[in-house]
Design a protein around this motif. Sequence first.
Motif, short mmCIF file in Angstrom:
data_model
loop_
_atom_site.label_atom_id
_atom_site.label_comp_id
_atom_site.label_asym_id
_atom_site.label_seq_id
_atom_site.Cartn_x
_atom_site.Cartn_y
_atom_site.Cartn_z
N ASN A 136 0.85 -1.19 0.00
CA ASN A 136 0.00 0.00 0.00
C ASN A 136 0.88 1.24 0.00
OD1 ASN A 136 -2.34 -1.53 0.13
ND2 ASN A 136 -2.23 -1.65 2.37
N ALA A 183 -5.35 3.80 1.35
CA ALA A 183 -4.63 2.98 2.32
C ALA A 183 -5.27 3.08 3.70
CB ALA A 183 -3.17 3.42 2.39
N LYS A 198 -8.49 1.18 3.97
CA LYS A 198 -8.33 -0.29 4.07
C LYS A 198 -8.12 -0.65 5.51
CE LYS A 198 -6.88 -1.78 -0.49
NZ LYS A 198 -5.74 -2.12 -1.35
#
Lengths: 297, 306
Positions: free
Chosen positions: A283, A294, A297
């Motif tokens: 990432n 990122a 997530k």
Amino acid sequence: MNETLRIGQEAVEAKGWWLAHKWLVLRRLTQLGILAVFLAGPWLGIWIVKGNLNYSLTLDVLPLSDPFIMLQSLVTGHVPEKLGLIGVAIVVGFYLLVGGRAYCSWVCPVNLVTDAAAWLRERIGIKGGAHVSRSVRYWILALTLLLAGITGTLAWELVNPVSMLHRGLIFGIGTAWTVVLAVFLLDLFVMNRGWCGRLCPVGAFYGLIGKLSPVRVSAVKREACNDCMDCFAVCPEPLVIKAPLKDAGKGVGPVILASECTNCGRCIDVCSKDVFVFGSRFNNAASMAGVAQAISK
Amino acid sequence: MDSVKKSALAARRQFLLDAARMAGGVGVLGLGVGLYAKQAKALPAAAIRPPGAGTEQDFLGACIRCGMCVRDCPYNILFLAKPEQPIATGTPFFVARTGPCEMCEDIPCVKACPTGALDHKLTDINNSRMGLAVLVDKETCLNFLGLRCDVCYRVCPLIDKAITLELRHNERTGAHTIFEPVVHSDQCTGCGKCEAACVTEVAAIKVYPIKLAKGELSQHYRLGWEEKRKAGGSLVEPEVEHRYNLPEGMKYEHGKGLSAADTPSTGVDSLQATLPDPGKNAAPAGMPRNIPGGGLGNRMSDDAPR
């Protein structure tokens, strides 16, 4: 940087003591825990692990070998037995995953010594000292292998403070404590982060193993950085932080990819803005959009 | 343009300087460690390696100093060398005098070794060659002094193979036998039990690393009797019969000795009978008594020939 504040003071005020020391405490518990299982045998007669960091056998089934010493032995022309080789495969596999120098910050007993020296150095305000390039360790790494080849013996093991300290604690230290003291004094008076950060070939070797490891610290919220410099001050390898944290404008992603990073997580602790997290090297999109992704997530 | 050139030159100079500094520093370190490693190859006489260890050179390349052999030794005789000891740091050894190898049949120390520095091909402990026992001091060995100590021989795990007692005449008493302990290198494992058991203050029999204890014939040497046996007969034709220079009427056969003695005895007893009486011609007080054949006392007295 506020001159009156100590490193991490801001983080303690912002996040509380635990979150400002979480990774440090976990790391110390891991280091001491590993030492404890090694010492439980000789001290208490509880044999969970036999051997030392060069090679150990856990519960009579799990072999773990130090790949660096096995490589030196290989250079002298000796091929280890099956268990030794399986041990190498397990250890290399593990550090390929979690970051090679996680060995340095989470396992190696010398880290306790050099962290103590660094802490004291900062505490009593010792500045400067000899300048030795951080790449010297790779030359020393090459040297250890060269010496193994030339002498046909594991020459570095005669002076290696890492194995000397760990073996000494378990099997009886003798005068090996003088070598450990020398490392402490070197780091305290002669050069900042001298041993682990500049000279130690064991760390250099594990760094190379972790060159492509997926587990990395990432400056995901780098736009929140307030330039307090605490992460640079606390980091044993401050050079690794700069680009991922500050060079977003040059298209550099937020992940600390440098293999010198020990994944110790102190930067995560001391940042009052929670810029850093443990994440994956994949990432690593440079753009703000990537960063946002990122985080989500 | 000129300044660019200058800065490039300065950068190059800086680079060379840095490289030289690095090479110099690391080189000095390497030299130090290398010389130390060379010193550390000399295994001291009192340190014996565990069973299965090869030559010291091989062992120091193969042993990773993990201490697994130390842990699996049921008699706890093995130690890892500390930096102040004159043995390569971290390598295992035992001291025969204080803790000899007990020669376990399953050899757990060898099995524990992850590198084969202790050779896993060693499965019969009697084939191990940890060192070699040497009767270093015949002057203090009790058996050499005429006693039946025999302790080294009795404790030897390979009694009558690794140590045998060789009988010979005791010249001092003239009436007894000396039972000389003799070590045989083709059998001795170097376990060190003999050294540990030796009853004298300092052991008269000691185990040394083989390199220190064993001699070696030159490659071109041949043992005539071995060659003769292999060839099934003498290689020198014709074989010369040895002739003994004997008194008349005597004959000598190897293995049987003298025979057919016709002449009167001139043995030891008759020889002693001819010695002068120690009573006459006595030496001065504090001097040794008259010694046959003109001893010290004779020579010191006033009427001694000058």
